[in-house]
Enzyme design. Structure first.
Site, short mmCIF file in Angstrom:
data_model
loop_
_atom_site.label_atom_id
_atom_site.label_comp_id
_atom_site.label_asym_id
_atom_site.label_seq_id
_atom_site.Cartn_x
_atom_site.Cartn_y
_atom_site.Cartn_z
CE LYS A 107 -4.14 -2.00 1.79
NZ LYS A 107 -3.79 -3.40 2.23
C1 PLP Z 1 -4.63 -4.36 1.81
C2 PLP Z 1 -3.88 -5.45 1.60
C3 PLP Z 1 -4.36 -6.82 0.85
C4 PLP Z 1 -5.39 -6.58 -0.04
O1 PLP Z 1 -5.36 -5.69 -0.95
P1 PLP Z 1 -6.95 -5.12 -1.66
O2 PLP Z 1 -6.38 -4.30 -2.64
O3 PLP Z 1 -7.72 -4.53 -0.62
O4 PLP Z 1 -7.51 -6.23 -2.31
C5 PLP Z 1 -3.61 -7.74 0.72
N1 PLP Z 1 -2.47 -7.96 1.49
C6 PLP Z 1 -2.08 -6.92 2.46
C7 PLP Z 1 -0.78 -7.05 3.07
C8 PLP Z 1 -2.53 -5.79 2.37
O5 PLP Z 1 -2.28 -4.71 3.29
#
Ligand code: PLP
Length: 433
Positions: A107
């Protein structure tokens, strides 16, 4: 560049408005009107481009002049400034490590790009921007670090009390300055509902300049498509079918991959890997979409019961189940299997994978049973040390914590407790901003 709402395809806004508003007034999601195709020469010669050059070409093509090239370059240089390397487990199984940013999760890409681009569109505006984020784990840390000390911005992070790990919580609650954390006595879905309601509240929006930083913001989504090209480039295989395996919660990451495919990256198929919160895999199998409250799992950043980007996925596939289920296979992996997956990857390949990546690994194994000749790129979305306790328990060995995370454990948590009712949240916002 123009964008419409998934709930109204005949009214358009520009890129700046879509990014600053986050959500359209009708509570749909912003979608680009067109996904222009990248030049074939670019796709064929990815290996001649650096990661930042790829990011520039892709965003320039999508934005169609909405941001001048020099400014776009600067936004990318300041945000896409850590690598996304591939680790090869075996000929067919490749791990795309997306955790080399400041908060150790993928993210960071979206959050940093969004912070830069919002600050670009906020230039010359003297009203402070208040960014609301609901997080089930990793979003908050990435957004907090992405916006930390960015002039003209304040960040409010809502997280479910007791449902994030100690270090995740520290990432949200120890920065201070322009970052505040609200500890909500409820689930992630409650947090998300509060944020959504805030955007729909006329009085609040008249008083405070609110915007969103969840994966629903289009500025989060776009940079998440960059590393699909970067991964493809490293594999440099234009002959075998390449499958991307995406551990999914709100389905922003996979939507970004679908956008890369739409713009010309020759991805042959997607695997949507979910934990016990199997709403989308269930839909892909049956055509029935039944959102429900999330349940808690080991891979807690994917504990989502009503994935917000599903509307975009439907839009991309013309609201046709048939089309979506041809392009994406969904698998749901439970916690017991996830632990075995972490163990298997460690014992077989001497690679420490986190629970989210392990869900991806197992989903790929399941997919491979009927598709033995594919190469899989599994998105490893977080560093294993973020989920240290469960990983160590399984592999029977210590997991190193990178320095930038380790120093947090001694810092003091600062947060405000909230219930799940809207009015106290609204009052808090009004009295603080
Ligand atoms: C947010 C997150 C996900 C999921 O991603 P999305 O875009 O919400 O599907 C998977 N793994 C981790 C470690 C995350 O922080």
């Amino acid at each position: 560049m123009r964008l419409y709402s998934t709930k109204n395809t005949s009214s358009f806004v520009g890129l700046g408005e879509a990014i600053m508003k986050g959500l359209p007034d009708d509570n749909g999601l912003f979608m680009p009107e067109h996904f222009p195709k990248l030049p074939e020469q670019f796709i064929k010669n990815l290996k001649d481009y650096t990661f930042q050059e790829i990011a520039f070409e892709v965003s320039k093509t999508l934005f169609q002049g909405a941001i001048p090239e020099n400014d776009l370059k600067e936004i990318i240089d300041n945000s896409i400034n850590f690598p996304a390397p591939i680790q090869t487990l075996d000929e067919q199984t490749h791990i795309l490590e997306l955790f080399h940013g400041p908060s150790l999760a993928f993210k960071d890409f979206g959050a940093r790009f969004m912070a830069q681009i919002m600050s670009y569109f906020n230039r010359g505006n003297d009203k402070e921007l208040v960014i609301l984020v609901a997080t089930s784990g990793d979003t908050g840390g990435a957004v907090a670090s992405g916006f930390y000390k960015t002039p003209g911005t304040k960040v409010v992070i809502l997280y479910p009390k007791g449902k994030v790990s100690m270090l995740q919580e520290k990432q949200l609650t120890t920065l201070g300055h322009n970052i505040s954390a609200l500890e909500v006595e409820g689930t992630f879905d409650d947090c998300q509902a509060l944020v959504k309601q805030a955007f729909l509240d006329k009085e609040l929006n008249a008083k405070i300049r609110l915007t969103s930083a969840n994966s629903i913001n289009i500025a989060r989504l776009v940079p998440q498509s960059f590393y699909y090209y970067e991964a493809f480039k490293q594999l440099n295989d234009y002959i075998n079918p390449i499958v991307f395996v995406v551990p999914s919660g709100n389905y922003g990451n996979i939507t970004a991959g679908l956008i890369a495919q739409k713009m010309g990256l020759p991805i042959s198929h997607f695997v949507a890997a979910s934990n016990a919160n199997d709403i989308v895999p269930h839909y892909l199998c049956t055509g029935d979409y039944n959102p429900r409250p999330s349940v808690r799992t080991l891979s807690n950043a994917m504990d989502v019961g009503n994935p917000s980007n599903f509307a975009r996925m439907q839009d991309l596939f013309g609201f046709t189940w048939n089309n979506m289920s041809e392009s994406i296979s969904g698998y749901s992996i439970n916690d017991e299997a996830t632990k075995l997956g972490i163990k298997e990857v460690f014992e077989k390949f001497n690679y420490v994978i986190d629970p989210h990546g392990a869900v991806g690994y197992l989903a790929f194994k399941a997919y491979q049973k009927n598709h033995p000749n594919t190469k899989g790129i599994i998105l490893e979305t977080a560093h294993p040390s973020k989920f240290k306790d469960s990983v160590e328990e399984v592999i029977g060995q210590k997991v190193d914590i990178p320095e930038r995370l380790a120093i947090l454990s001694n810092k003091k948590k600062e947060s405000t407790l909230m219930n799940t009712m809207f009015n106290p949240f609204k009052d808090w916002l009004i009295s603080n901003y």
